[in-house]
Design a protein around this motif. Structure first.
Motif, PDB file in Angstrom:
ATOM      1  N   SER A 171       1.016  -1.873   0.386  1.00 26.96           N
ATOM      2  CA  SER A 171      -0.148   0.381  -0.134  1.00 26.96           C
ATOM      3  C   SER A 171       1.511   1.390  -0.004  1.00 26.96           C
ATOM      4  CB  SER A 171      -1.219  -0.167   1.453  1.00 26.96           C
ATOM      5  OG  SER A 171      -0.254  -0.030   2.450  1.00 26.96           O
ATOM      6  N   ARG A 172       1.945   0.912   0.361  1.00 26.56           N
ATOM      7  CA  ARG A 172       2.664   2.578   0.731  1.00 26.56           C
ATOM      8  C   ARG A 172       3.413   3.101  -0.922  1.00 26.56           C
ATOM      9  NH1 ARG A 172       7.169   2.706   5.589  1.00 26.56           N
ATOM     10  NH2 ARG A 172       7.265   4.866   4.528  1.00 26.56           N
ATOM     11  N   LEU A 173       3.289   4.689  -1.205  1.00 28.69           N
ATOM     12  CA  LEU A 173       3.738   4.537  -1.986  1.00 28.69           C
ATOM     13  C   LEU A 173       5.479   4.650  -2.762  1.00 28.69           C
ATOM     14  CD1 LEU A 173       1.761   8.048  -3.050  1.00 28.69           C
ATOM     15  CD2 LEU A 173       1.348   5.385  -4.016  1.00 28.69           C
ATOM     16  N   ASP A 174       5.623   5.014  -1.188  1.00 29.44           N
ATOM     17  CA  ASP A 174       7.653   5.029  -0.961  1.00 29.44           C
ATOM     18  C   ASP A 174       7.623   4.032   0.053  1.00 29.44           C
ATOM     19  OD1 ASP A 174       7.581   6.751   0.369  1.00 29.44           O
ATOM     20  OD2 ASP A 174       7.222   8.290  -0.826  1.00 29.44           O
ATOM     21  N   PHE A 175       9.130   4.610   0.652  1.00 30.44           N
ATOM     22  CA  PHE A 175       9.730   3.995   1.962  1.00 30.44           C
ATOM     23  C   PHE A 175      11.128   4.550   2.126  1.00 30.44           C
ATOM     24  CE2 PHE A 175      10.650   0.350  -0.818  1.00 30.44           C
ATOM     25  CZ  PHE A 175      12.127  -0.053  -0.990  1.00 30.44           C
ATOM     26  N   GLU A 176      11.420   4.476   3.119  1.00 31.04           N
ATOM     27  CA  GLU A 176      12.766   5.084   3.361  1.00 31.04           C
ATOM     28  C   GLU A 176      13.800   4.165   3.925  1.00 31.04           C
ATOM     29  OE1 GLU A 176      11.559   8.525   6.363  1.00 31.04           O
ATOM     30  OE2 GLU A 176      10.540   7.148   6.282  1.00 31.04           O
ATOM     31  N   TYR A 177      15.495   4.639   2.998  1.00 31.77           N
ATOM     32  CA  TYR A 177      16.582   4.256   3.175  1.00 31.77           C
ATOM     33  C   TYR A 177      17.387   4.743   3.268  1.00 31.77           C
ATOM     34  CZ  TYR A 177      20.453   1.430   0.195  1.00 31.77           C
ATOM     35  OH  TYR A 177      21.136   1.112   0.804  1.00 31.77           O
ATOM     36  N   MET A 178      18.110   4.229   4.326  1.00 31.95           N
ATOM     37  CA  MET A 178      19.694   5.291   4.695  1.00 31.95           C
ATOM     38  C   MET A 178      20.354   4.329   5.447  1.00 31.95           C
ATOM     39  SD  MET A 178      16.490   6.164   8.240  1.00 31.95           S
ATOM     40  CE  MET A 178      15.682   5.573   6.824  1.00 31.95           C
ATOM     41  N   ILE A 179      21.816   4.735   5.458  1.00 31.44           N
ATOM     42  CA  ILE A 179      22.613   4.256   5.841  1.00 31.44           C
ATOM     43  C   ILE A 179      22.952   5.270   7.933  1.00 31.44           C
ATOM     44  CG2 ILE A 179      24.952   3.933   5.840  1.00 31.44           C
ATOM     45  CD1 ILE A 179      24.891   3.653   2.764  1.00 31.44           C
ATOM     46  N   GLU A 180      23.199   4.405   8.666  1.00 32.86           N
ATOM     47  CA  GLU A 180      22.641   4.775   9.880  1.00 32.86           C
ATOM     48  C   GLU A 180      23.901   4.530  10.564  1.00 32.86           C
ATOM     49  OE1 GLU A 180      18.263   5.668  10.540  1.00 32.86           O
ATOM     50  OE2 GLU A 180      19.566   4.183  12.180  1.00 32.86           O
ATOM     51  N   VAL A 181      24.647   5.205  11.491  1.00 34.80           N
ATOM     52  CA  VAL A 181      25.814   5.258  12.062  1.00 34.80           C
ATOM     53  C   VAL A 181      24.933   5.862  13.552  1.00 34.80           C
ATOM     54  CG1 VAL A 181      27.991   6.313  12.502  1.00 34.80           C
ATOM     55  CG2 VAL A 181      27.642   5.794  11.094  1.00 34.80           C
ATOM     56  N   GLU A 182      25.392   4.596  14.589  1.00 34.02           N
ATOM     57  CA  GLU A 182      25.285   4.701  16.137  1.00 34.02           C
ATOM     58  C   GLU A 182      25.760   4.194  16.806  1.00 34.02           C
ATOM     59  OE1 GLU A 182      20.497   3.626  17.193  1.00 34.02           O
ATOM     60  OE2 GLU A 182      20.814   2.511  14.766  1.00 34.02           O
ATOM     61  N   GLY A 183      26.019   4.753  18.329  1.00 39.26           N
ATOM     62  CA  GLY A 183      27.033   4.043  19.475  1.00 39.26           C
ATOM     63  C   GLY A 183      27.682   5.093  19.785  1.00 39.26           C
ATOM     64  N   LYS A 184      28.158   5.252  21.071  1.00 34.76           N
ATOM     65  CA  LYS A 184      28.832   6.837  21.397  1.00 34.76           C
ATOM     66  C   LYS A 184      30.147   7.199  21.038  1.00 34.76           C
ATOM     67  CE  LYS A 184      31.220   3.277  24.467  1.00 34.76           C
ATOM     68  NZ  LYS A 184      31.806   2.759  25.536  1.00 34.76           N
ATOM     69  N   GLU A 185      30.343   6.227  20.112  1.00 35.27           N
ATOM     70  CA  GLU A 185      31.860   6.563  18.952  1.00 35.27           C
ATOM     71  C   GLU A 185      31.138   7.404  17.656  1.00 35.27           C
ATOM     72  OE1 GLU A 185      34.870   7.229  20.351  1.00 35.27           O
ATOM     73  OE2 GLU A 185      34.707   6.087  21.612  1.00 35.27           O
ATOM     74  N   LYS A 186      30.111   7.959  17.676  1.00 29.08           N
ATOM     75  CA  LYS A 186      29.526   8.589  15.837  1.00 29.08           C
ATOM     76  C   LYS A 186      29.694   9.644  15.998  1.00 29.08           C
ATOM     77  CE  LYS A 186      24.705   9.456  17.682  1.00 29.08           C
ATOM     78  NZ  LYS A 186      24.734   9.199  19.563  1.00 29.08           N
ATOM     79  N   GLU A 187      29.779  10.618  16.656  1.00 30.94           N
ATOM     80  CA  GLU A 187      30.352  11.789  16.515  1.00 30.94           C
ATOM     81  C   GLU A 187      31.752  11.877  15.891  1.00 30.94           C
ATOM     82  OE1 GLU A 187      28.351  13.776  16.441  1.00 30.94           O
ATOM     83  OE2 GLU A 187      27.231  13.394  16.881  1.00 30.94           O
ATOM     84  N   ASN A 188      32.640  11.360  16.450  1.00 30.75           N
ATOM     85  CA  ASN A 188      34.071  10.978  16.123  1.00 30.75           C
ATOM     86  C   ASN A 188      34.077   9.910  14.603  1.00 30.75           C
ATOM     87  OD1 ASN A 188      35.136  11.710  18.031  1.00 30.75           O
ATOM     88  ND2 ASN A 188      35.051   9.641  19.166  1.00 30.75           N
TER      89      ASN A 188
END
Length: 339
Positions: free
Chosen positions: A243-260
């Motif tokens: 039923s959805r027209l589109d969907f979101e696709y991403m590459i994510e960075v998580e964790g306490k060291e992500k800002e580095n």
């Protein structure tokens, strides 16, 4: 002492050893302190666990008990049990017991006086308000009367719409269609899952995919370390894939060291910014700051999609980002000790 009750020129008439008075007369005679000593309890619970709809305690001398029956009938000796419980909990009081129903149905207890919604509304309309002193209370009071008239007296809440009648007529067909929809949705979702596994492939990948969940992750085993978690993520499920027209696709960075990691990847992004823009991929958008790549892509799996399924082609367009991730990840491990 139980008070007598009439509907007519004298609303809610109390008669006791002190004489007969209407509720209006009694309330108007109260001082401000006494008015503040009126306690109104909804769903008042007695010691035996039984609950009456409304119980009003006036100055700890008068009890007004109201049982409201909109749809259901009175259960066996319900009002008689309430009456006995009130006598036990509030001895030496004056009492008024009201049994409120749409049509003024009689209660099993003779001491519960029958009153219909129409009679109630007629009495409520006799209450006079000074707009200048409390206009807010007047508006709320009028809204309550309107609610009783429209939704209780006219039984709108009990009326059945044409849509509901149509549903009842075809509920078996609807049930079968729902079963077909669920079956086909699962089948199509398995196709989506198969494309991801075939494209990314290899035993060095982890596939965190669950049919009815709204998100799914794919990542290299080396991308999941203490303090850092990099992964592809897809927001779609077996329940809405048709039923959805589109969907979101991403590459994510998580964790306490992500800002580095973000600090290091920023340099790579600046080199690839044109390629990002050319392929319609966003970098760390406001709605998803942890995503170093983000895009809403067409849902190629919906039945009304015109054209070929281009999910593999879309995934191919993101390979240059994976290469950049690997370069930055190598540099990250060299510069930072991840415990």
């Amino acid at each position: 002492m139980i008070v007598s009750f009439t509907i007519g020129h004298v609303p809610y008439l109390f008669c006791s050893k002190k004489g007969c008075h209407s509720i209006k007369d009694i309330l108007e005679s109260l001082t401000l302190a006494e008015k503040n000593n009126i306690k109104i309890n909804r769903e008042h619970t007695f010691s035996n666990g039984k609950r009456i709809d409304i119980l009003i305690n006036v100055r700890d001398t008068m009890i007004i008990a109201i049982e409201n029956k909109v749809f259901s009938s009175e259960s066996d000796k319900q009002t008689e049990v309430y009456e006995k419980s009130i006598y036990e909990e509030f001895p030496d009081h004056e009492y008024l017991f009201l049994f409120l129903t749409p049509n003024g149905k009689l209660a099993q207890s003779e001491n519960f006086k029958s009153i219909s919604y129409k009679q109630l509304v007629n009495q409520l309309k006799q209450v006079e308000f000074d707009y200048r002193r409390d206009i807010r209370r007047k508006i709320i009071f009028d809204e309550f009367i309107l609610h009783v008239e429209e939704y209780m007296m006219n039984k709108k809440s009990k009326s059945i719409s044409d849509q509901t009648k149509l549903y009842l007529e075809y509920q078996d067909t609807i049930k079968k269609l729902s079963e077909y929809y669920k079956k086909d949705s699962l089948m199509v979702f398995e196709e989506f899952e198969g494309i991801l596994k075939n494209f990314f492939g290899g035993d060095k990948r982890v596939f965190n995919i669950k049919q009815e969940r709204g998100f799914h992750q794919v990542y290299k085993k080396t991308w999941n370390r203490t303090g850092l978690f990099i992964h592809h993520e897809f927001w779609i499920s077996s329940e809405d894939i048709l039923s959805r027209l589109d969907f979101e696709y991403m590459i994510e960075v998580e964790g306490k060291e992500k800002e580095n990691f973000f600090s290091l990847f920023q340099k790579e992004y600046e080199k690839m910014e044109g390629e990002y823009r050319e392929r319609g991929i966003s970098y760390r958008p406001d709605n998803r700051k942890i995503a170093i790549a983000y895009k809403r892509i067409d849902n190629y799996f919906r039945p009304d999609y015109v054209g070929e399924n281009k999910l593999i082609e879309e995934l191919e367009h993101w390979k240059f980002i994976e290469s950049a991730i690997d370069r930055v990840h190598k540099e990250f491990l060299r510069l930072y000790t991840v415990k």
